[in-house]
Design a protein around this motif. Structure first.
Motif, PDB file in Angstrom:
ATOM      1  N   MET A 155     -48.726-101.055   1.656  1.00  0.00           N
ATOM      2  CA  MET A 155     -48.045-100.895   2.941  1.00  0.00           C
ATOM      3  C   MET A 155     -46.721-100.192   2.723  1.00  0.00           C
ATOM      4  SD  MET A 155     -46.396-103.674   5.547  1.00  0.00           S
ATOM      5  CE  MET A 155     -45.013-103.824   4.433  1.00  0.00           C
ATOM      6  N   GLU A 156     -46.472 -99.105   3.450  1.00  0.00           N
ATOM      7  CA  GLU A 156     -45.239 -98.363   3.293  1.00  0.00           C
ATOM      8  C   GLU A 156     -44.371 -98.547   4.534  1.00  0.00           C
ATOM      9  OE1 GLU A 156     -42.294 -97.047   1.959  1.00  0.00           O
ATOM     10  OE2 GLU A 156     -43.930 -96.739   0.530  1.00  0.00           O
ATOM     11  N   TYR A 157     -43.160 -99.064   4.345  1.00  0.00           N
ATOM     12  CA  TYR A 157     -42.253 -99.285   5.467  1.00  0.00           C
ATOM     13  C   TYR A 157     -40.933 -98.544   5.288  1.00  0.00           C
ATOM     14  CZ  TYR A 157     -39.749-102.368   2.298  1.00  0.00           C
ATOM     15  OH  TYR A 157     -39.051-102.857   1.233  1.00  0.00           O
ATOM     16  N   ARG A 158     -40.677 -98.035   4.081  1.00  0.00           N
ATOM     17  CA  ARG A 158     -39.354 -97.492   3.776  1.00  0.00           C
ATOM     18  C   ARG A 158     -39.017 -96.257   4.602  1.00  0.00           C
ATOM     19  NH1 ARG A 158     -41.672 -99.535  -0.644  1.00  0.00           N
ATOM     20  NH2 ARG A 158     -40.522-101.093  -1.850  1.00  0.00           N
ATOM     21  N   GLU A 159     -40.023 -95.439   4.947  1.00  0.00           N
ATOM     22  CA  GLU A 159     -39.759 -94.260   5.767  1.00  0.00           C
ATOM     23  C   GLU A 159     -39.199 -94.649   7.132  1.00  0.00           C
ATOM     24  OE1 GLU A 159     -40.068 -90.743   5.213  1.00  0.00           O
ATOM     25  OE2 GLU A 159     -39.844 -91.628   3.221  1.00  0.00           O
ATOM     26  N   TYR A 160     -39.651 -95.783   7.650  1.00  0.00           N
ATOM     27  CA  TYR A 160     -39.165 -96.251   8.955  1.00  0.00           C
ATOM     28  C   TYR A 160     -37.832 -96.974   8.830  1.00  0.00           C
ATOM     29  CZ  TYR A 160     -43.780 -94.955  10.530  1.00  0.00           C
ATOM     30  OH  TYR A 160     -44.916 -94.223  10.819  1.00  0.00           O
ATOM     31  N   LEU A 161     -37.604 -97.590   7.696  1.00  0.00           N
ATOM     32  CA  LEU A 161     -36.375 -98.344   7.496  1.00  0.00           C
ATOM     33  C   LEU A 161     -35.144 -97.451   7.598  1.00  0.00           C
ATOM     34  CD1 LEU A 161     -35.392-101.216   6.822  1.00  0.00           C
ATOM     35  CD2 LEU A 161     -35.473-100.578   4.403  1.00  0.00           C
ATOM     36  N   ARG A 162     -35.274 -96.185   7.250  1.00  0.00           N
ATOM     37  CA  ARG A 162     -34.110 -95.302   7.260  1.00  0.00           C
ATOM     38  C   ARG A 162     -33.615 -94.992   8.679  1.00  0.00           C
ATOM     39  NH1 ARG A 162     -35.673 -89.670   7.546  1.00  0.00           N
ATOM     40  NH2 ARG A 162     -37.944 -89.437   7.588  1.00  0.00           N
ATOM     41  N   PHE A 163     -34.413 -95.332   9.699  1.00  0.00           N
ATOM     42  CA  PHE A 163     -33.982 -95.121  11.078  1.00  0.00           C
ATOM     43  C   PHE A 163     -33.306 -96.356  11.669  1.00  0.00           C
ATOM     44  CE2 PHE A 163     -37.356 -92.010  10.462  1.00  0.00           C
ATOM     45  CZ  PHE A 163     -36.788 -90.866  11.002  1.00  0.00           C
ATOM     46  N   ILE A 164     -33.261 -97.443  10.906  1.00  0.00           N
ATOM     47  CA  ILE A 164     -32.650 -98.688  11.371  1.00  0.00           C
ATOM     48  C   ILE A 164     -31.150 -98.661  11.052  1.00  0.00           C
ATOM     49  CG2 ILE A 164     -32.649-101.203  11.148  1.00  0.00           C
ATOM     50  CD1 ILE A 164     -35.200-100.162  12.385  1.00  0.00           C
ATOM     51  N   PRO A 165     -30.276 -98.995  12.009  1.00  0.00           N
ATOM     52  CA  PRO A 165     -28.836 -99.026  11.713  1.00  0.00           C
ATOM     53  C   PRO A 165     -28.530 -99.920  10.511  1.00  0.00           C
ATOM     54  CG  PRO A 165     -29.201 -99.233  14.077  1.00  0.00           C
ATOM     55  CD  PRO A 165     -30.555 -99.303  13.427  1.00  0.00           C
ATOM     56  N   ALA A 166     -27.569 -99.513   9.717  1.00  0.00           N
ATOM     57  CA  ALA A 166     -27.302-100.146   8.427  1.00  0.00           C
ATOM     58  C   ALA A 166     -27.032-101.646   8.551  1.00  0.00           C
ATOM     59  CB  ALA A 166     -26.111 -99.454   7.752  1.00  0.00           C
ATOM     60  N   GLN A 167     -26.351-102.059   9.630  1.00  0.00           N
ATOM     61  CA  GLN A 167     -26.028-103.480   9.757  1.00  0.00           C
ATOM     62  C   GLN A 167     -27.257-104.345  10.017  1.00  0.00           C
ATOM     63  OE1 GLN A 167     -25.082-101.048  11.737  1.00  0.00           O
ATOM     64  NE2 GLN A 167     -24.821-101.692  13.871  1.00  0.00           N
ATOM     65  N   HIS A 168     -28.389-103.715  10.323  1.00  0.00           N
ATOM     66  CA  HIS A 168     -29.637-104.457  10.517  1.00  0.00           C
ATOM     67  C   HIS A 168     -30.564-104.335   9.301  1.00  0.00           C
ATOM     68  CE1 HIS A 168     -29.001-105.666  14.671  1.00  0.00           C
ATOM     69  NE2 HIS A 168     -28.405-104.504  14.833  1.00  0.00           N
ATOM     70  N   VAL A 169     -30.008-103.871   8.210  1.00  0.00           N
ATOM     71  CA  VAL A 169     -30.763-103.785   6.955  1.00  0.00           C
ATOM     72  C   VAL A 169     -30.026-104.645   5.934  1.00  0.00           C
ATOM     73  CG1 VAL A 169     -31.765-102.277   5.211  1.00  0.00           C
ATOM     74  CG2 VAL A 169     -31.457-101.434   7.543  1.00  0.00           C
ATOM     75  N   PRO A 170     -30.291-105.943   5.912  1.00  0.00           N
ATOM     76  CA  PRO A 170     -29.552-106.830   4.999  1.00  0.00           C
ATOM     77  C   PRO A 170     -29.857-106.519   3.541  1.00  0.00           C
ATOM     78  CG  PRO A 170     -31.401-107.990   6.001  1.00  0.00           C
ATOM     79  CD  PRO A 170     -31.306-106.666   6.690  1.00  0.00           C
ATOM     80  N   GLU A 171     -28.915-106.813   2.706  1.00  0.00           N
ATOM     81  CA  GLU A 171     -29.086-106.664   1.255  1.00  0.00           C
ATOM     82  C   GLU A 171     -29.130-108.042   0.608  1.00  0.00           C
ATOM     83  OE1 GLU A 171     -29.746-104.102  -0.444  1.00  0.00           O
ATOM     84  OE2 GLU A 171     -29.309-102.469   0.956  1.00  0.00           O
ATOM     85  N   PRO A 172     -30.201-108.394  -0.086  1.00  0.00           N
ATOM     86  CA  PRO A 172     -31.386-107.561  -0.284  1.00  0.00           C
ATOM     87  C   PRO A 172     -32.289-107.593   0.945  1.00  0.00           C
ATOM     88  CG  PRO A 172     -31.680-109.669  -1.375  1.00  0.00           C
ATOM     89  CD  PRO A 172     -30.281-109.669  -0.810  1.00  0.00           C
ATOM     90  N   PHE A 173     -33.002-106.506   1.170  1.00  0.00           N
ATOM     91  CA  PHE A 173     -33.912-106.445   2.307  1.00  0.00           C
ATOM     92  C   PHE A 173     -35.147-107.307   2.030  1.00  0.00           C
ATOM     93  CE2 PHE A 173     -37.322-104.448   4.834  1.00  0.00           C
ATOM     94  CZ  PHE A 173     -36.739-104.556   6.097  1.00  0.00           C
ATOM     95  N   THR A 174     -35.684-107.901   3.088  1.00  0.00           N
ATOM     96  CA  THR A 174     -36.846-108.785   2.938  1.00  0.00           C
ATOM     97  C   THR A 174     -38.090-107.958   2.631  1.00  0.00           C
ATOM     98  OG1 THR A 174     -35.872-110.288   4.577  1.00  0.00           O
ATOM     99  CG2 THR A 174     -38.215-110.590   4.037  1.00  0.00           C
ATOM    100  N   PRO A 222     -39.676-103.122   9.643  1.00  0.00           N
ATOM    101  CA  PRO A 222     -38.210-103.142   9.751  1.00  0.00           C
ATOM    102  C   PRO A 222     -37.695-103.885  10.977  1.00  0.00           C
ATOM    103  CG  PRO A 222     -38.960-100.978   9.069  1.00  0.00           C
ATOM    104  CD  PRO A 222     -40.185-101.746   9.459  1.00  0.00           C
ATOM    105  N   LEU A 223     -38.479-103.911  12.070  1.00  0.00           N
ATOM    106  CA  LEU A 223     -38.093-104.698  13.243  1.00  0.00           C
ATOM    107  C   LEU A 223     -38.483-106.163  13.070  1.00  0.00           C
ATOM    108  CD1 LEU A 223     -39.009-102.372  16.253  1.00  0.00           C
ATOM    109  CD2 LEU A 223     -36.761-102.757  15.230  1.00  0.00           C
ATOM    110  N   ALA A 224     -39.710-106.408  12.619  1.00  0.00           N
ATOM    111  CA  ALA A 224     -40.187-107.784  12.455  1.00  0.00           C
ATOM    112  C   ALA A 224     -39.339-108.546  11.456  1.00  0.00           C
ATOM    113  CB  ALA A 224     -41.644-107.783  12.020  1.00  0.00           C
TER     114      ALA A 224
END
Length: 316
Positions: free
Chosen positions: A1-20, A63-65
């Protein structure tokens, strides 16, 4: 399953580190090997099942879920037949009713094996799937949907499919050709307006040409079966709370189509219009409102075991 291409469109504050990161799991259903991306958190008091729409898949929606993870939920995202990494042995024969039956059986099995409340989050066409699964099983704690596009509504049919020139005659016309052309497969982007997936042309192109999503070839019979499907009437829907989180700037499925369906519900219903968001809601401030709405739903489920009747604001 590839999600990283979509993750780059998510605002940075909604991409926690580390990402789930999702874990791939599999479920056998009627000769199909169904892919389910998930987090594994047995201590989480509530679970969220994410359902994609036509042209989507678990990776696109992840990235939304995954926003539900930091709020204390175990997250599952399913690949429906034809899409993502699910193995479908008879792609020409897949129909919309198969999706409904698969999801109902999956939710029933989940309810038997795991007593935690299950919130179902449906995006695009997945919104009506989440609604129908809740209606049929009675085992969903809360429905969250970005769209409630009922194919019984002629305006909704025109929004759903490019073949708007057929208007109210689309279901009958497609039903007539089903015996001959129902198994003919064409790219889903030929049938639906994926150019309006997002105000960002780059995101729309990614969705439209994704080989696991918008690039998938679907049988004409699938579209026919969706347009002719009759969902549970909203007046007969059980008391499961429904939260509609509709993108306010959706140029594909305008909010008023979903709102007028929501207004007919006898269940507790809440409306949140996601400001500045297109059909795929990644823009600010709407994505902040989506995250807040999910947190509110999960808090209710976590504190009560299931949202109490009337806990959502009833729309007028």
């Amino acid at each position: 399953m590839e999600y990283r291409e979509y993750l780059r469109f998510i605002p940075a504050q909604h991409v926690p580190e580390p990402f789930t990161e999702p874990v791939s799991t599999w479920w056998e259903w009627r000769g199909r090997r169904v892919h389910i991306a998930r987090t594994v958190d047995p201590q989480a008091p509530v679970r969220v099942l994410a359902i994609h729409g036509g042209g989507g898949h678990a990776g696109l929606l992840w990235p939304l879920a995954a926003q539900a993870g930091p709020a204390g939920a175990e997250v599952l995202a399913i690949d429906l037949p034809l899409y993502g990494d699910t193995v479908e042995p008879r792609p020409r024969a897949v129909r919309y009713g198969d999706w409904v039956e698969l999801l109902c059986e999956f939710v029933r099995e989940q309810a038997v094996s795991d007593p935690r409340p299950l919130v179902v989050f449906g995006a695009s066409m997945g919104g009506m799937l989440a609604y129908e699964v809740a209606a049929r099983t009675g085992m969903v704690a809360h429905v969250v949907a970005t769209c409630l596009l009922d194919p019984a509504d002629p305006d909704a049919r025109r929004a759903a499919a490019r073949w708007s020139f057929t208007g109210p005659f689309a279901p009958a016309l497609l039903g007539a050709v089903e015996p001959v052309l129902g198994g003919v497969r064409v790219p889903i982007r030929w049938l639906v307006d994926m150019r309006n997936m997002s105000p960002d042309p780059a995101l729309s192109r990614l969705c439209a040409h994704d080989p696991r999503g918008g690039g998938v070839r679907v049988p004409l019979g699938f579209l026919s079966s969706f347009l002719r499907y009759r969902h549970t009437a909203p007046e007969l829907f059980p008391k499961t709370p429904v939260t509609l989180v509709h993108p306010a700037e959706d140029r594909w499925t305008p909010p008023e189509l979903s709102v007028r369906f929501l207004e007919r519900l006898g269940a507790p219903a809440e409306l949140v219009l996601l400001e500045g968001c297109g059909h795929f809601p990644v823009e600010e401030p709407g994505i902040d409102q989506l995250a807040d709405a999910l947190r509110g739903v999960l808090t209710a489920a976590r504190s009560t075991g299931a949202p109490a009747p009337g806990s959502a604001r009833t729309i007028e």
